[in-house]
Design a protein around this motif. Structure first.
Motif, PDB file in Angstrom:
ATOM      1  N   TYR A 136      -7.755  18.892   4.453  1.00 53.80           N
ATOM      2  CA  TYR A 136      -7.076  17.975   3.696  1.00 53.80           C
ATOM      3  C   TYR A 136      -6.390  16.803   4.439  1.00 53.80           C
ATOM      4  CZ  TYR A 136      -6.756  21.738   0.112  1.00 53.80           C
ATOM      5  OH  TYR A 136      -7.255  22.858  -0.599  1.00 53.80           O
ATOM      6  N   ALA A 137      -6.803  16.469   5.494  1.00 57.31           N
ATOM      7  CA  ALA A 137      -6.467  15.249   6.449  1.00 57.31           C
ATOM      8  C   ALA A 137      -6.929  13.992   5.749  1.00 57.31           C
ATOM      9  CB  ALA A 137      -7.093  15.459   7.773  1.00 57.31           C
ATOM     10  N   VAL A 138      -6.246  13.203   5.632  1.00 56.23           N
ATOM     11  CA  VAL A 138      -6.793  11.809   5.135  1.00 56.23           C
ATOM     12  C   VAL A 138      -6.675  10.819   5.972  1.00 56.23           C
ATOM     13  CG1 VAL A 138      -6.159  12.642   2.799  1.00 56.23           C
ATOM     14  CG2 VAL A 138      -4.383  11.698   4.104  1.00 56.23           C
ATOM     15  N   PRO A 139      -7.259   9.598   5.947  1.00 57.12           N
ATOM     16  CA  PRO A 139      -7.144   8.240   6.695  1.00 57.12           C
ATOM     17  C   PRO A 139      -5.865   7.518   6.202  1.00 57.12           C
ATOM     18  CG  PRO A 139      -8.838   7.941   4.982  1.00 57.12           C
ATOM     19  CD  PRO A 139      -8.447   9.381   4.951  1.00 57.12           C
ATOM     20  N   ARG A 140      -5.332   6.893   7.256  1.00 59.35           N
ATOM     21  CA  ARG A 140      -4.333   5.692   6.998  1.00 59.35           C
ATOM     22  C   ARG A 140      -5.056   4.813   6.035  1.00 59.35           C
ATOM     23  NH1 ARG A 140       0.040   5.765  11.096  1.00 59.35           N
ATOM     24  NH2 ARG A 140      -0.307   7.517  12.661  1.00 59.35           N
ATOM     25  N   ARG A 141      -4.062   4.103   5.651  1.00 54.66           N
ATOM     26  CA  ARG A 141      -4.153   2.891   4.534  1.00 54.66           C
ATOM     27  C   ARG A 141      -5.040   1.979   5.527  1.00 54.66           C
ATOM     28  NH1 ARG A 141      -3.515   3.354  -0.428  1.00 54.66           N
ATOM     29  NH2 ARG A 141      -3.558   1.056  -0.754  1.00 54.66           N
ATOM     30  N   PRO A 142      -5.964   1.337   5.008  1.00 53.95           N
ATOM     31  CA  PRO A 142      -6.805   0.319   5.706  1.00 53.95           C
ATOM     32  C   PRO A 142      -5.818  -1.075   6.134  1.00 53.95           C
ATOM     33  CG  PRO A 142      -7.475   0.249   3.400  1.00 53.95           C
ATOM     34  CD  PRO A 142      -6.692   1.459   3.800  1.00 53.95           C
ATOM     35  N   THR A 143      -4.908  -1.290   5.260  1.00 59.92           N
ATOM     36  CA  THR A 143      -4.001  -2.492   5.353  1.00 59.92           C
ATOM     37  C   THR A 143      -2.377  -1.621   5.054  1.00 59.92           C
ATOM     38  OG1 THR A 143      -5.448  -3.989   4.468  1.00 59.92           O
ATOM     39  CG2 THR A 143      -3.097  -4.395   4.564  1.00 59.92           C
ATOM     40  N   PRO A 144      -1.761  -1.524   6.446  1.00 60.21           N
ATOM     41  CA  PRO A 144      -0.188  -0.931   6.216  1.00 60.21           C
ATOM     42  C   PRO A 144       0.569  -1.797   5.288  1.00 60.21           C
ATOM     43  CG  PRO A 144      -0.912  -1.226   8.393  1.00 60.21           C
ATOM     44  CD  PRO A 144      -1.907  -1.990   7.729  1.00 60.21           C
ATOM     45  N   ARG A 145       1.463  -1.019   4.652  1.00 57.03           N
ATOM     46  CA  ARG A 145       2.640  -1.919   3.640  1.00 57.03           C
ATOM     47  C   ARG A 145       3.441  -2.440   4.541  1.00 57.03           C
ATOM     48  NH1 ARG A 145       1.256   2.639   0.821  1.00 57.03           N
ATOM     49  NH2 ARG A 145       0.957   2.208  -1.477  1.00 57.03           N
ATOM     50  N   THR A 146       3.953  -3.639   4.331  1.00 57.32           N
ATOM     51  CA  THR A 146       5.188  -4.306   5.071  1.00 57.32           C
ATOM     52  C   THR A 146       6.454  -3.604   5.084  1.00 57.32           C
ATOM     53  OG1 THR A 146       5.401  -5.809   3.250  1.00 57.32           O
ATOM     54  CG2 THR A 146       3.865  -6.523   4.896  1.00 57.32           C
ATOM     55  N   ALA A 147       6.531  -2.932   3.992  1.00 58.94           N
ATOM     56  CA  ALA A 147       7.811  -2.360   3.691  1.00 58.94           C
ATOM     57  C   ALA A 147       7.672  -0.647   2.909  1.00 58.94           C
ATOM     58  CB  ALA A 147       8.859  -2.932   2.904  1.00 58.94           C
ATOM     59  N   VAL A 148       8.141   0.265   3.546  1.00 58.64           N
ATOM     60  CA  VAL A 148       7.922   1.720   2.910  1.00 58.64           C
ATOM     61  C   VAL A 148       9.184   2.134   2.459  1.00 58.64           C
ATOM     62  CG1 VAL A 148       7.163   3.837   2.982  1.00 58.64           C
ATOM     63  CG2 VAL A 148       5.718   2.166   3.875  1.00 58.64           C
ATOM     64  N   PRO A 149       9.599   2.470   1.399  1.00 57.61           N
ATOM     65  CA  PRO A 149      10.904   2.722   1.098  1.00 57.61           C
ATOM     66  C   PRO A 149      11.391   3.992   1.824  1.00 57.61           C
ATOM     67  CG  PRO A 149       9.718   2.130  -0.922  1.00 57.61           C
ATOM     68  CD  PRO A 149       9.001   2.203   0.149  1.00 57.61           C
ATOM     69  N   ALA A 150      12.839   3.965   2.232  1.00 56.45           N
ATOM     70  CA  ALA A 150      13.290   5.488   2.776  1.00 56.45           C
ATOM     71  C   ALA A 150      13.126   6.414   1.821  1.00 56.45           C
ATOM     72  CB  ALA A 150      14.853   5.042   3.299  1.00 56.45           C
ATOM     73  N   GLY A 151      12.753   7.595   2.381  1.00 51.83           N
ATOM     74  CA  GLY A 151      12.357   9.019   1.512  1.00 51.83           C
ATOM     75  C   GLY A 151      11.044   9.067   0.995  1.00 51.83           C
TER      76      GLY A 151
END
Length: 205
Positions: free
Chosen positions: A136-151
């Motif tokens: 069930y390992a998955v790759p990171r997203r090819p383009t990171p988000r600039t802001a991921v909400p807390a939680g």
């Protein structure tokens, strides 16, 4: 296992994998609690290493490690932290496609697993949780988000993690929790620490 000196008073122990690292970390904590460990200021686990900082005799301690047998760690029931999660993440459908199953099955598998904090890092209160099978390992997203909400609850490689505060990030987001992972006014400030068991309880989506 290989022990490498770090400066005059520290030792970095390299292990074969995360399981060996968890076992050694647990054994070090057990011996320190029992009073049979030489004085050490910090014991810091990572993915495949454990750093011991503040040793009086790093070389002597490294020699003693060769004869150690570190059993797999076992946590008490009171060590388990339950995090209620709304499985509403923007990447849930993508993770379901990567796993080859419906989103509801992803929720069932993730919420049924027992996780363990392997190590902490990235941000105060962020724990790298192991517990899902390797398939069930998955790759990171090819383009990171600039802001991921807390939680936000995310997956990357073999790990699950919860963002303790808003920050950039490239993990696959599958859900959200209202639990506070880091609170400087709390003792301890971090809800999760290395060795803590974690369960995710599915709330309404």
């Amino acid at each position: 296992m290989r022990a490498l000196p770090v400066g005059d008073r520290a030792l970095l122990v390299e292990l074969a994998d995360g399981e060996e690292t968890a076992a050694l970390h647990g054994e070090l904590l057990r011996r320190r609690a029992a009073g049979t460990l030489p004085p050490v200021r910090e014991i810091v686990p990572a993915a495949r290493t454990v750093l011991l900082e503040g040793l009086d005799d790093p070389a002597g301690f490294a020699a003693r490690l060769d004869g150690w047998e570190a059993p797999a760690p076992h946590a008490r029931a009171t060590d388990t932290v339950e995090l209620p999660v709304r499985y509403d993440g923007p990447d849930l459908a993508e993770v379901a496609a990567l796993w080859g199953m419906p989103a509801e099955e992803v929720v069932r598998i993730h919420s049924a697993a027992e996780f363990r904090v392997a190590f902490c890092g990235f941000a105060p209160g962020f724990g790298y949780l192991t517990g899902l099978p390797q398939r069930y390992a998955v790759p990171r997203r090819p383009t990171p988000r600039t802001a991921v909400p807390a939680g936000s609850v995310g997956l990357a490689g073999p790990y699950t993690g919860v963002y303790p505060r808003s920050s950039p990030g490239g993990w696959q987001l599958i859900g959200t929790t209202d639990s506070v992972l880091w609170d400087p006014a709390r003792e301890p400030a971090a809800l999760l620490a290395p060795g803590t068991r974690v369960r995710f309880a599915a709330a309404g989506r």
